[in-house]
Motif scaffolding. Structure first.
Motif, PDB file in Angstrom:
ATOM      1  N   GLY A  78      43.635  35.909  39.642  1.00  0.00           N
ATOM      2  CA  GLY A  78      43.163  35.660  38.177  1.00  0.00           C
ATOM      3  C   GLY A  78      41.492  34.881  38.878  1.00  0.00           C
ATOM      4  O   GLY A  78      40.764  35.450  37.363  1.00  0.00           O
ATOM      5  N   TYR A  79      41.630  34.432  39.181  1.00  0.00           N
ATOM      6  CA  TYR A  79      40.870  33.861  39.942  1.00  0.00           C
ATOM      7  C   TYR A  79      39.137  34.170  39.903  1.00  0.00           C
ATOM      8  O   TYR A  79      37.790  34.524  39.491  1.00  0.00           O
ATOM      9  CB  TYR A  79      40.363  33.093  40.882  1.00  0.00           C
ATOM     10  CG  TYR A  79      39.330  31.918  41.022  1.00  0.00           C
ATOM     11  CD1 TYR A  79      38.885  30.804  40.321  1.00  0.00           C
ATOM     12  CD2 TYR A  79      38.614  32.352  42.193  1.00  0.00           C
ATOM     13  CE1 TYR A  79      38.045  29.973  41.466  1.00  0.00           C
ATOM     14  CE2 TYR A  79      37.656  31.899  43.246  1.00  0.00           C
ATOM     15  CZ  TYR A  79      37.091  31.116  42.812  1.00  0.00           C
ATOM     16  OH  TYR A  79      35.690  30.099  42.626  1.00  0.00           O
ATOM     17  N   LEU A  80      39.443  35.902  41.091  1.00  0.00           N
ATOM     18  CA  LEU A  80      38.624  36.886  41.061  1.00  0.00           C
ATOM     19  C   LEU A  80      38.694  37.500  39.984  1.00  0.00           C
ATOM     20  O   LEU A  80      37.700  37.810  40.467  1.00  0.00           O
ATOM     21  CB  LEU A  80      39.432  37.573  42.645  1.00  0.00           C
ATOM     22  CG  LEU A  80      39.996  36.459  44.059  1.00  0.00           C
ATOM     23  CD1 LEU A  80      41.013  37.448  44.626  1.00  0.00           C
ATOM     24  CD2 LEU A  80      38.479  36.275  44.346  1.00  0.00           C
ATOM     25  N   ILE A  81      39.356  38.048  38.989  1.00  0.00           N
ATOM     26  CA  ILE A  81      38.684  38.202  38.500  1.00  0.00           C
ATOM     27  C   ILE A  81      37.465  37.465  37.711  1.00  0.00           C
ATOM     28  O   ILE A  81      36.744  38.314  36.765  1.00  0.00           O
ATOM     29  CB  ILE A  81      40.012  38.914  37.438  1.00  0.00           C
ATOM     30  CG1 ILE A  81      41.185  39.921  38.068  1.00  0.00           C
ATOM     31  CG2 ILE A  81      39.433  39.468  36.091  1.00  0.00           C
ATOM     32  CD1 ILE A  81      42.517  40.469  37.235  1.00  0.00           C
ATOM     33  N   GLY A  82      38.142  36.962  36.787  1.00  0.00           N
ATOM     34  CA  GLY A  82      37.036  35.564  36.444  1.00  0.00           C
ATOM     35  C   GLY A  82      35.705  35.752  37.065  1.00  0.00           C
ATOM     36  O   GLY A  82      34.485  35.985  36.338  1.00  0.00           O
TER      37      GLY A  82
END
Length: 230
Positions: A78-82
């Motif tokens: 999720g962090y990388l998607i953000g």
């Protein structure tokens, strides 16, 4: 009926090989925050259900480890998607479906600025799926994010596996009492609702009579009306 259903549910989970159960839990927890399915199926529900099979310290440690590892992987995703998509995700169709109040709640967690807030977000329904995305959007240092996210994931896994295991032990020993208990609670809830409705109706009728008599000039405002005999 409820006790029979619980028995069937426990039997179904007990029949699954441990590796299959842990694999399903791991995949769902990864997807929970990576593709945000946690907004529909919270990971807590999945983990609590799986924890009902725990019968030893080894199984407890194994399932808690799977939960912590999968949660960390999912939140990192999720962090990388953000970081990759940034604010565009929030204003996209999917972002609007999630709802601005949920985004704002997750943003409020990050605005706390403390590592404990990041770790504690794992225990917050809905917000824990969005906090990693917002952390990536705000370019939070990856080491800081990973450190506190790992801490929260480990604590979350230990707590929820423990809760699920303890609840399972209690339910298995007292399954025959679940049906009568649920029935009693349901009856009590219905009685409370009926009483509340009756009280509200009585107050509304009193207020209507007071307003009517005040308009007619028979009583002063705030004075309790006296019903006249006909």
């Amino acid at each position: 009926m409820i006790s029979d259903w619980l028995g069937s549910f426990f039997a179904m989970l007990d029949a699954l090989p441990a590796w299959q159960l842990y694999a399903v839990v791991g995949v769902l927890l990864v997807l929970e925050t990576t593709v945000l399915i946690g907004l529909v199926t919270p990971g807590e529900v999945v983990l609590l259900a799986a924890a009902t099979t725990v019968g030893s310290a080894g199984e407890y440690a194994a399932l808690a480890g799977v939960a912590a590892g999968a949660s960390l992987v999912g939140q990192t995703g999720g962090y990388l998607i953000g970081r990759r998509f940034g604010p565009r995700l929030r204003v996209s169709r999917a972002g609007r479906w999630i709802g601005e109040p949920n985004w704002a709640r997750a943003e409020a967690v990050l605005q706390g600025g403390t590592g404990r807030a990041i770790a504690g977000s794992r225990f917050l329904a809905v917000a824990h799926s969005l906090v990693p995305v917002l952390a990536g959007t705000l370019r939070m240092p990856v080491r800081r994010f990973a450190r506190y996210t790992a801490m929260g994931a480990v604590l979350w896994g230990l707590v929820y596996v423990g809760l699920g295991s303890a609840a399972s032990a209690a339910l298995r020993q007292a399954a025959h009492l679940v049906g009568p208990t649920v029935t009693g609670v349901a009856v009590a809830a219905v009685v409370v609702v009926l009483v509340v409705r009756a009280v509200r109706k009585h107050r509304a009728e009193q207020a209507a009579r007071t307003a009517e008599m005040t308009v007619l000039g028979d009583v002063e405002p705030g004075e309790y009306p006296v019903t006249r005999s006909r």
